[in-house]
Design a protein around this motif. Structure first.
Motif, PDB file in Angstrom:
ATOM      1  N   ASP A  31       0.806  -1.219   0.000  1.00 11.62           N
ATOM      2  CA  ASP A  31       0.000   0.000   0.000  1.00 11.62           C
ATOM      3  C   ASP A  31       0.846   1.280   0.000  1.00 11.62           C
ATOM      4  N   ILE A  32       2.154   1.149   0.055  1.00 13.29           N
ATOM      5  CA  ILE A  32       3.007   2.345  -0.012  1.00 13.29           C
ATOM      6  C   ILE A  32       2.761   3.036  -1.348  1.00 13.29           C
ATOM      7  N   ASP A  33       2.479   4.306  -1.292  1.00 16.38           N
ATOM      8  CA  ASP A  33       2.265   5.112  -2.490  1.00 16.38           C
ATOM      9  C   ASP A  33       3.547   5.897  -2.763  1.00 16.38           C
ATOM     10  N   MET A  34       4.338   5.399  -3.679  1.00 10.52           N
ATOM     11  CA  MET A  34       5.633   6.030  -3.968  1.00 10.52           C
ATOM     12  C   MET A  34       5.475   7.459  -4.480  1.00 10.52           C
ATOM     13  N   ASP A  35       4.349   7.775  -5.096  1.00 10.63           N
ATOM     14  CA  ASP A  35       4.130   9.134  -5.589  1.00 10.63           C
ATOM     15  C   ASP A  35       3.908  10.128  -4.449  1.00 10.63           C
TER      16      ASP A  35
END
Length: 82
Positions: A31-35
């Motif tokens: 679920d990590i959102d790199m953006d």
């Protein structure tokens, strides 16, 4: 917490500035959102890692004009900027 257990010259994918630790975090926590993520560090190799991973970078208390990052004095300053 992610870390590289190898010797610095081992050539592994998890040793900074290679993005292996970031990739491992993304696999473990999909679920990590790199953006919408950032990387903070206090050494030039931290900024190189952030740049390699395409993350917004904050360098705490040092100058290295050849790298792409925002210089800050503390984690609190990062929180204020975000």
């Amino acid at each position: 917490v992610f870390y590289c257990p190898h010797a610095r010259n081992a050539g592994c994918a998890c040793s900074k500035p290679k993005p292996g630790m970031i990739e491992a975090a993304c696999r473990k926590y999909p679920d990590i959102d790199m953006d919408h993520s950032f990387y903070a560090g206090d050494w030039d190799v931290d900024m190189m890692l952030a740049n390699a991973a395409g993350l917004q970078a904050f360098g705490i208390g040092f100058d290295h004009p050849e790298l792409n990052y925002t210089r800050v004095e503390s984690l609190l300053e990062i929180a204020d900027r975000l």
